[in-house]
Design a protein around this motif. Sequence first.
Motif, PDB file in Angstrom:
ATOM      1  N   ASP A 115      10.086   3.207  -8.658  1.00 26.73           N
ATOM      2  CA  ASP A 115      10.465   3.330  -7.253  1.00 26.73           C
ATOM      3  C   ASP A 115       9.327   3.034  -6.284  1.00 26.73           C
ATOM      4  N   VAL A 116       8.168   2.685  -6.775  1.00 26.49           N
ATOM      5  CA  VAL A 116       7.035   2.460  -5.864  1.00 26.49           C
ATOM      6  C   VAL A 116       7.352   1.293  -4.933  1.00 26.49           C
ATOM      7  N   ALA A 117       7.071   1.493  -3.645  1.00 27.01           N
ATOM      8  CA  ALA A 117       7.389   0.473  -2.649  1.00 27.01           C
ATOM      9  C   ALA A 117       6.532   0.696  -1.416  1.00 27.01           C
ATOM     10  N   VAL A 118       6.436  -0.314  -0.598  1.00 31.31           N
ATOM     11  CA  VAL A 118       5.707  -0.215   0.661  1.00 31.31           C
ATOM     12  C   VAL A 118       6.613   0.452   1.690  1.00 31.31           C
ATOM     13  N   ASN A 119       6.099   1.461   2.365  1.00 31.99           N
ATOM     14  CA  ASN A 119       6.877   2.117   3.421  1.00 31.99           C
ATOM     15  C   ASN A 119       6.227   1.869   4.780  1.00 31.99           C
ATOM     16  N   ASP A 120       6.833   2.376   5.822  1.00 27.29           N
ATOM     17  CA  ASP A 120       6.340   2.116   7.174  1.00 27.29           C
ATOM     18  C   ASP A 120       4.956   2.713   7.398  1.00 27.29           C
ATOM     19  N   ALA A 121       4.689   3.848   6.768  1.00 29.50           N
ATOM     20  CA  ALA A 121       3.362   4.461   6.904  1.00 29.50           C
ATOM     21  C   ALA A 121       2.290   3.561   6.286  1.00 29.50           C
ATOM     22  N   ASP A 122       2.610   2.920   5.159  1.00 32.41           N
ATOM     23  CA  ASP A 122       1.665   1.986   4.531  1.00 32.41           C
ATOM     24  C   ASP A 122       1.376   0.813   5.471  1.00 32.41           C
ATOM     25  N   ILE A 123       2.434   0.253   6.043  1.00 35.06           N
ATOM     26  CA  ILE A 123       2.258  -0.884   6.943  1.00 35.06           C
ATOM     27  C   ILE A 123       1.391  -0.499   8.124  1.00 35.06           C
ATOM     28  N   HIS A 124       1.675   0.649   8.701  1.00 32.45           N
ATOM     29  CA  HIS A 124       0.877   1.115   9.848  1.00 32.45           C
ATOM     30  C   HIS A 124      -0.586   1.293   9.455  1.00 32.45           C
ATOM     31  N   GLN A 125      -0.832   1.907   8.289  1.00 33.49           N
ATOM     32  CA  GLN A 125      -2.213   2.142   7.854  1.00 33.49           C
ATOM     33  C   GLN A 125      -2.953   0.833   7.612  1.00 33.49           C
ATOM     34  N   ILE A 126      -2.303  -0.103   6.920  1.00 31.36           N
ATOM     35  CA  ILE A 126      -2.967  -1.364   6.596  1.00 31.36           C
ATOM     36  C   ILE A 126      -3.301  -2.150   7.862  1.00 31.36           C
ATOM     37  N   LEU A 127      -2.352  -2.239   8.784  1.00 29.61           N
ATOM     38  CA  LEU A 127      -2.610  -2.977  10.028  1.00 29.61           C
ATOM     39  C   LEU A 127      -3.658  -2.266  10.881  1.00 29.61           C
ATOM     40  N   ASP A 128      -3.603  -0.935  10.895  1.00 26.49           N
ATOM     41  CA  ASP A 128      -4.573  -0.174  11.684  1.00 26.49           C
ATOM     42  C   ASP A 128      -5.988  -0.353  11.138  1.00 26.49           C
ATOM     43  N   GLU A 129      -6.137  -0.292   9.826  1.00 22.86           N
ATOM     44  CA  GLU A 129      -7.470  -0.469   9.232  1.00 22.86           C
ATOM     45  C   GLU A 129      -7.947  -1.903   9.374  1.00 22.86           C
ATOM     46  N   ALA A 130      -7.036  -2.868   9.240  1.00 18.75           N
ATOM     47  CA  ALA A 130      -7.425  -4.266   9.413  1.00 18.75           C
ATOM     48  C   ALA A 130      -7.904  -4.545  10.832  1.00 18.75           C
ATOM     49  N   SER A 156       0.272  -9.070  14.163  1.00 21.25           N
ATOM     50  CA  SER A 156       1.635  -8.803  14.603  1.00 21.25           C
ATOM     51  C   SER A 156       2.548  -8.594  13.405  1.00 21.25           C
ATOM     52  N   ARG A 157       3.426  -7.596  13.495  1.00 23.07           N
ATOM     53  CA  ARG A 157       4.386  -7.356  12.411  1.00 23.07           C
ATOM     54  C   ARG A 157       5.309  -8.558  12.207  1.00 23.07           C
ATOM     55  N   ASP A 158       5.486  -9.357  13.237  1.00 20.10           N
ATOM     56  CA  ASP A 158       6.347 -10.535  13.122  1.00 20.10           C
ATOM     57  C   ASP A 158       5.781 -11.563  12.148  1.00 20.10           C
ATOM     58  N   LEU A 159       4.484 -11.470  11.840  1.00 18.28           N
ATOM     59  CA  LEU A 159       3.846 -12.423  10.945  1.00 18.28           C
ATOM     60  C   LEU A 159       3.976 -12.023   9.479  1.00 18.28           C
ATOM     61  N   ILE A 160       4.441 -10.811   9.214  1.00 21.22           N
ATOM     62  CA  ILE A 160       4.543 -10.324   7.834  1.00 21.22           C
ATOM     63  C   ILE A 160       5.673 -11.061   7.124  1.00 21.22           C
ATOM     64  N   THR A 161       5.355 -11.689   5.996  1.00 20.39           N
ATOM     65  CA  THR A 161       6.362 -12.391   5.199  1.00 20.39           C
ATOM     66  C   THR A 161       6.754 -11.613   3.950  1.00 20.39           C
ATOM     67  N   TYR A 162       5.886 -10.714   3.502  1.00 20.18           N
ATOM     68  CA  TYR A 162       6.147 -10.014   2.247  1.00 20.18           C
ATOM     69  C   TYR A 162       5.223  -8.814   2.161  1.00 20.18           C
ATOM     70  N   SER A 163       5.644  -7.805   1.427  1.00 26.19           N
ATOM     71  CA  SER A 163       4.795  -6.652   1.138  1.00 26.19           C
ATOM     72  C   SER A 163       5.039  -6.230  -0.296  1.00 26.19           C
ATOM     73  N   PHE A 164       4.020  -5.665  -0.910  1.00 30.75           N
ATOM     74  CA  PHE A 164       4.183  -5.206  -2.292  1.00 30.75           C
ATOM     75  C   PHE A 164       3.268  -4.027  -2.544  1.00 30.75           C
ATOM     76  N   ALA A 165       3.638  -3.224  -3.523  1.00 28.42           N
ATOM     77  CA  ALA A 165       2.838  -2.056  -3.898  1.00 28.42           C
ATOM     78  C   ALA A 165       2.746  -1.975  -5.409  1.00 28.42           C
ATOM     79  N   GLY A 166       1.603  -1.564  -5.902  1.00 28.73           N
ATOM     80  CA  GLY A 166       1.381  -1.367  -7.320  1.00 28.73           C
ATOM     81  C   GLY A 166       0.771  -0.005  -7.566  1.00 28.73           C
ATOM     82  N   LEU A 167       0.678   0.372  -8.837  1.00 28.10           N
ATOM     83  CA  LEU A 167       0.136   1.677  -9.209  1.00 28.10           C
ATOM     84  C   LEU A 167      -1.100   1.501 -10.075  1.00 28.10           C
ATOM     85  N   ARG A 168      -2.209   2.006  -9.598  1.00 26.03           N
ATOM     86  CA  ARG A 168      -3.424   2.037 -10.416  1.00 26.03           C
ATOM     87  C   ARG A 168      -3.286   3.175 -11.425  1.00 26.03           C
ATOM     88  N   VAL A 169      -3.644   2.901 -12.646  1.00 20.86           N
ATOM     89  CA  VAL A 169      -3.584   3.924 -13.698  1.00 20.86           C
ATOM     90  C   VAL A 169      -4.990   4.470 -13.883  1.00 20.86           C
TER      91      VAL A 169
END
Length: 537
Positions: free
Chosen positions: A316-331, A341-354
């Motif tokens: 079920d791991v997925a990118v949520n709105d909080a992730d998007i906000h954090q990534i854009l804010d830090e960038a 701009s969020r309009d430029l986003i074409t794709y998002s993905f999330a993975g799990l580090r073990v």
Amino acid sequence: MTTLHSGPALGTHPAGGSLPSRAETREQLSRATYDLLVIGGGILGISTAWHASQSGLRVALVDGGDFAGATSSASSKLLHGGLRYLQTGEVKLVAENHFERRAVSRRVAPHLANPLTFYLPVYKDGPHSAAKLGAGVFAYSALSAFGDGVGHLLSPAKARRAVPELRTDNLRAVAVYGDDQMNDARMAVMTVRAAVESGAAVLNHAEVTGLRFTGGRVTGADLKDGMDGTEFGVDARLVLNATGPWVDHLRKLEDPRCEPSIRLSKGAHLVLRRTAPWNAALATPIDKYRITFALPWEDMLLLGTTDEMYEGDPADVAVNDADIHQILDEASLSVRDQQLSRDLITYSFAGLRVLPGGPGDTSTAKRETVVTEGSGGMLSVAGGKWTTFRHIGRTVLDKLETLPGRPLGSDIEPTSRLPKMLPLPGIANPHAVEHRLLIDGGAHGDGIARDTAHHLARHYGSLAFDIARLAYEHPELGERIHPDAPEIWAQVVYARDHEWAETADDVLRRRTTLTIRGLATDGIRARVEELLGQRRG
């Protein structure tokens, strides 16, 4: 609409022609007893299967989804020494990582890895000083024997010329160093191919439904084919659990009372269209330990990553709105607003580090590989990083050689006798391949477009000539899949016949870049499904 035909079975698959059918592969897996059954087709399991096959073992590899379908295709796409490890004094680890990085990018897969210049911007009131970062990148480059140049400081004005979207307000200096980049999904598929060329039998979309036991020991697995529901089994003298985030799930099938061995950290990324050229990557310090990346990748911009504990279902791991906000804010610390701009986003993905189980912040946890043996004799391996995938494969093989009772016998070839720099299929100078594609294309009508030749050379190496031959012999397969992407329809047929692609996502997300570019339209997906169905039919 152009009618797309399946085309002939071309390529350099070791068996000649196209891949065996799933039914043929299931029969092969069912009737033999393998020395080693690897469950998990992420890069860790793939690398182990590759090295074990090289050592003379009879190896089977299965995965419940696609090869590299989860964490291994959700990385930051880097082959790197690990600059942040200098912060904690792990000099030897950085040197070892650099060795593996250079081995992959120079000797093993120069057709799949690209050198990338990194800028570390130093801002007023930032977590590090210019002097500290300048010394750090010099030491970092020294540990790679200055193979990527000498780490140094650059003025903000010069850095801005290479990266126009660099934010220069309060920018004191920029530290410069070199690492490498890749398309992780393509690297994984090529490593699967190397394992098969070494003798391994592989099948994706084959879910484990249970383990087989003989005298209390795990001696195989029961599986269900995810494509048609067929149930079958595989017998093996030894089973390796390399299921990444699911490693403890499989351990529970061996011993319901086993304690958790890992913890998971979620890493999210965003892919955006670029508003200006990017001739270097940005690695911006967030705090003493964390860095946020802005990477030019596949003609796009890759931003990330996050690092937070994850306790849910790995599926079920997925990118949520909080992730998007954090990534854009830090960038935004180092990237101008117009690029974010969020309009430029074409794709998002999330993975799990073990990560190894235990206390502490995930951002400071070591990315080390842990190998354990369960009560039923099943080996479980988890953790590590993409850069050292060859080393991890050899490490697991060393463990197999020294197991008590030597369940694999004495015929296994020691890793010390295996080739040190065995290349992946298609190895070639990508510049030479691109040049040859353009020259040869001139003899076939319109030939291959320059951006397509560039793309093929850097994702297939010399195997690109097989794809070009498909396009020459069937001109409709030489057409672009989408006008805004370099891929052609011949790649879909090639992925189907030679790269184990079974679903539209296998093709569009992992064998090509259509999904990450935001170009996998319903019409394209339907046509891809049609081509895949021609083989199944």
